[in-house]
Design a protein around this motif. Structure first.
Motif, PDB file in Angstrom:
ATOM      1  N   ALA A  41       0.844  -1.214   0.000  1.00  0.00           N
ATOM      2  CA  ALA A  41       0.000   0.000   0.000  1.00  0.00           C
ATOM      3  C   ALA A  41       0.872   1.255   0.000  1.00  0.00           C
ATOM      4  CB  ALA A  41      -0.925  -0.001   1.216  1.00  0.00           C
ATOM      5  N   ILE A  42       1.992   1.189   0.700  1.00  0.00           N
ATOM      6  CA  ILE A  42       2.920   2.333   0.743  1.00  0.00           C
ATOM      7  C   ILE A  42       3.528   2.558  -0.646  1.00  0.00           C
ATOM      8  CG2 ILE A  42       5.142   3.088   1.692  1.00  0.00           C
ATOM      9  CD1 ILE A  42       4.250   1.513   4.311  1.00  0.00           C
ATOM     10  N   ILE A  43       3.960   1.473  -1.265  1.00  0.00           N
ATOM     11  CA  ILE A  43       4.556   1.585  -2.607  1.00  0.00           C
ATOM     12  C   ILE A  43       3.512   2.062  -3.619  1.00  0.00           C
ATOM     13  CG2 ILE A  43       5.520   0.214  -4.520  1.00  0.00           C
ATOM     14  CD1 ILE A  43       7.017  -1.404  -2.298  1.00  0.00           C
ATOM     15  N   ALA A  44       2.257   1.594  -3.452  1.00  0.00           N
ATOM     16  CA  ALA A  44       1.206   1.973  -4.407  1.00  0.00           C
ATOM     17  C   ALA A  44       0.973   3.482  -4.419  1.00  0.00           C
ATOM     18  CB  ALA A  44      -0.093   1.245  -4.064  1.00  0.00           C
ATOM     19  N   ARG A  45       1.082   4.168  -3.256  1.00  0.00           N
ATOM     20  CA  ARG A  45       0.790   5.606  -3.358  1.00  0.00           C
ATOM     21  C   ARG A  45       2.015   6.498  -3.368  1.00  0.00           C
ATOM     22  NH1 ARG A  45      -0.781   4.074   1.489  1.00  0.00           N
ATOM     23  NH2 ARG A  45      -1.760   5.193   3.165  1.00  0.00           N
ATOM     24  N   TRP A  46       3.164   6.018  -2.907  1.00  0.00           N
ATOM     25  CA  TRP A  46       4.332   6.902  -2.912  1.00  0.00           C
ATOM     26  C   TRP A  46       5.477   6.378  -3.784  1.00  0.00           C
ATOM     27  CZ3 TRP A  46       2.313   6.255   2.416  1.00  0.00           C
ATOM     28  CH2 TRP A  46       1.464   7.312   2.783  1.00  0.00           C
ATOM     29  N   GLY A  47       5.305   5.207  -4.379  1.00  0.00           N
ATOM     30  CA  GLY A  47       6.289   4.715  -5.337  1.00  0.00           C
ATOM     31  C   GLY A  47       7.581   4.207  -4.725  1.00  0.00           C
ATOM     32  N   ALA A  48       7.634   4.099  -3.425  1.00  0.00           N
ATOM     33  CA  ALA A  48       8.841   3.595  -2.761  1.00  0.00           C
ATOM     34  C   ALA A  48       8.441   3.008  -1.419  1.00  0.00           C
ATOM     35  CB  ALA A  48       9.845   4.729  -2.552  1.00  0.00           C
ATOM     36  N   SER A  49       9.316   2.169  -0.875  1.00  0.00           N
ATOM     37  CA  SER A  49       9.038   1.654   0.469  1.00  0.00           C
ATOM     38  C   SER A  49       9.299   2.761   1.482  1.00  0.00           C
ATOM     39  CB  SER A  49       9.885   0.422   0.756  1.00  0.00           C
ATOM     40  OG  SER A  49      11.242   0.754   0.695  1.00  0.00           O
ATOM     41  N   LEU A  50       8.711   2.647   2.662  1.00  0.00           N
ATOM     42  CA  LEU A  50       8.781   3.708   3.654  1.00  0.00           C
ATOM     43  C   LEU A  50      10.226   4.027   4.030  1.00  0.00           C
ATOM     44  CD1 LEU A  50       6.773   5.502   5.167  1.00  0.00           C
ATOM     45  CD2 LEU A  50       6.804   3.853   7.053  1.00  0.00           C
ATOM     46  N   SER A  51      11.047   2.982   4.134  1.00  0.00           N
ATOM     47  CA  SER A  51      12.449   3.201   4.545  1.00  0.00           C
ATOM     48  C   SER A  51      13.244   3.942   3.476  1.00  0.00           C
ATOM     49  CB  SER A  51      13.109   1.862   4.881  1.00  0.00           C
ATOM     50  OG  SER A  51      12.970   0.977   3.797  1.00  0.00           O
ATOM     51  N   ASP A  52      12.723   3.951   2.233  1.00  0.00           N
ATOM     52  CA  ASP A  52      13.429   4.663   1.157  1.00  0.00           C
ATOM     53  C   ASP A  52      12.914   6.092   0.960  1.00  0.00           C
ATOM     54  OD1 ASP A  52      15.094   2.541   0.643  1.00  0.00           O
ATOM     55  OD2 ASP A  52      13.814   1.699  -0.940  1.00  0.00           O
ATOM     56  N   LEU A  53      11.865   6.458   1.670  1.00  0.00           N
ATOM     57  CA  LEU A  53      11.361   7.834   1.564  1.00  0.00           C
ATOM     58  C   LEU A  53      12.105   8.720   2.572  1.00  0.00           C
ATOM     59  CD1 LEU A  53       7.554   6.981   1.308  1.00  0.00           C
ATOM     60  CD2 LEU A  53       8.968   7.995  -0.503  1.00  0.00           C
ATOM     61  N   PRO A  54      12.312  10.009   2.252  1.00  0.00           N
ATOM     62  CA  PRO A  54      13.040  10.888   3.175  1.00  0.00           C
ATOM     63  C   PRO A  54      12.352  10.951   4.546  1.00  0.00           C
ATOM     64  CG  PRO A  54      12.572  12.017   1.088  1.00  0.00           C
ATOM     65  CD  PRO A  54      11.869  10.700   1.025  1.00  0.00           C
ATOM     66  N   ALA A  55      13.137  11.179   5.581  1.00  0.00           N
ATOM     67  CA  ALA A  55      12.609  11.168   6.955  1.00  0.00           C
ATOM     68  C   ALA A  55      11.541  12.229   7.167  1.00  0.00           C
ATOM     69  CB  ALA A  55      13.750  11.348   7.945  1.00  0.00           C
TER      70      ALA A  55
END
Ligand code: ZN
Length: 297
Positions: free
Chosen positions: A194-208
């Motif tokens: 679900a995280i990848i579906a809306r932000w295109g990356a896993s949570l750990s790869d998104l900026p803090a």
């Protein structure tokens, strides 16, 4: 010399099976990770691993299987030990426990992966001494198991904590959610896919400083509050790949304390002690299977 009992342990996940041959004293003698393909491939591969292990280490005292779900955990049911209707292609109505009971002629303990993890953590990990404890995994899916006074909760089926519907975060109203059954349930909103579906990356790869961190923590904190309202656990353990994201556990604690709104004994609850990571780390799944095997014996 007394030979220690050995157990066949299986953490059956939707993407991988982790197999282990483990002693009574939790020593892992052999382990193997195999991908979850069709049952006609994965189950024979697991049987082959354990057959080879039996040649080297001797017969198994019991098997323990901690499985992705939904599963039939009712011992009186004809389909005990089977997966029930699951969105995982090919795996609906598959008998998971039977092939191992038959091949190795020994008792099999069978439960959900999260109930197994809750059991293992209550025996050897972060929930020792907690009369009520829950274990939540946030990864490919979201699931939760509960231990009440030494026993995993089953009831009509087993808890499906990932499928409750949280209130939407005000910055997350346009995403429909990905649960095949409910859309925007907790799993549909906060699982890894679900995280990848809306932000295109896993949570750990998104900026803090990306808002995804607060949005996901907001949903998980609602499960904490729901558990406090319904079960009053002394320990809530969060595992799974998404929880490896730096800072996420602390965000969940902070948001849960806010959502509690001075209720549930917030003044006296130490949220750092209530909401924790698995003390058994990466081994929690396999140790859950071991605990199930030991109970089945
Ligand atoms: Zn759902």
């Amino acid at each position: 010399m007394i030979t220690p009992s050995i157990y066949g342990c299986i953490e059956a996940g939707g993407t991988k099976f982790i197999l282990g041959i483990v002693t009574d004293t939790r020593e892992v003698l052999a382990t193997l990770r195999i991908p979850t393909e069709a049952p006609s491939i994965t189950i024979p591969a697991a049987l082959a691993f354990f057959r080879e292990g039996a040649i080297r280490h001797g017969p198994y005292a019991a098997f323990g299987i901690a499985s992705f779900g939904p599963v039939d955990v009712d011992r009186r049911s004809p389909s005990w030990g089977h997966l029930i209707e699951t969105p995982k292609v090919h795996w609906s109505n598959i008998d998971l426990a039977g092939p191992f009971a038959k091949a190795f002629d020994c008792p099999v303990g069978f439960d959900t992966d999260v109930n197994g993890a809750a059991l293992a953590e209550s025996l050897w990990g972060a929930a020792v001494g907690a009369d009520i404890a829950t274990y939540i995994t946030v990864g490919t899916g979201v699931g939760g198991g509960a231990m009440v006074e030494g026993r995993p909760i089953h009831g009509q089926r087993h808890p499906e904590m990932g499928h409750f519907r949280p209130a939407r975060h005000p910055h997350d109203t346009r995403f429909d959610g990905i649960c095949a059954f409910h859309g925007a349930c907790l799993e549909g909103l906060a699982s890894g896919p679900a995280i990848i579906a809306r932000w295109g990356a896993s949570l750990s790869d998104l900026p803090a400083d990306h808002e995804a961190h607060d949005i996901i923590a907001h949903y998980l904190a609602q499960l904490v509050i729901a558990q406090q309202a319904l079960l009053s656990p002394r320990r809530i353990i969060f595992g799974g790949g998404v929880m490896d994201t730096s800072g996420l556990l602390q965000r969940v604690r902070d948001q849960a304390a806010i959502l509690a709104a001075d209720y549930f004994g917030v003044a006296t609850i130490d949220y750092d002690a209530l909401i924790v990571s698995p003390a058994l780390g990466d081994q929690v799944g396999l140790m859950g299977a071991l605990a199930l095997a030991q109970r089945a014996r």
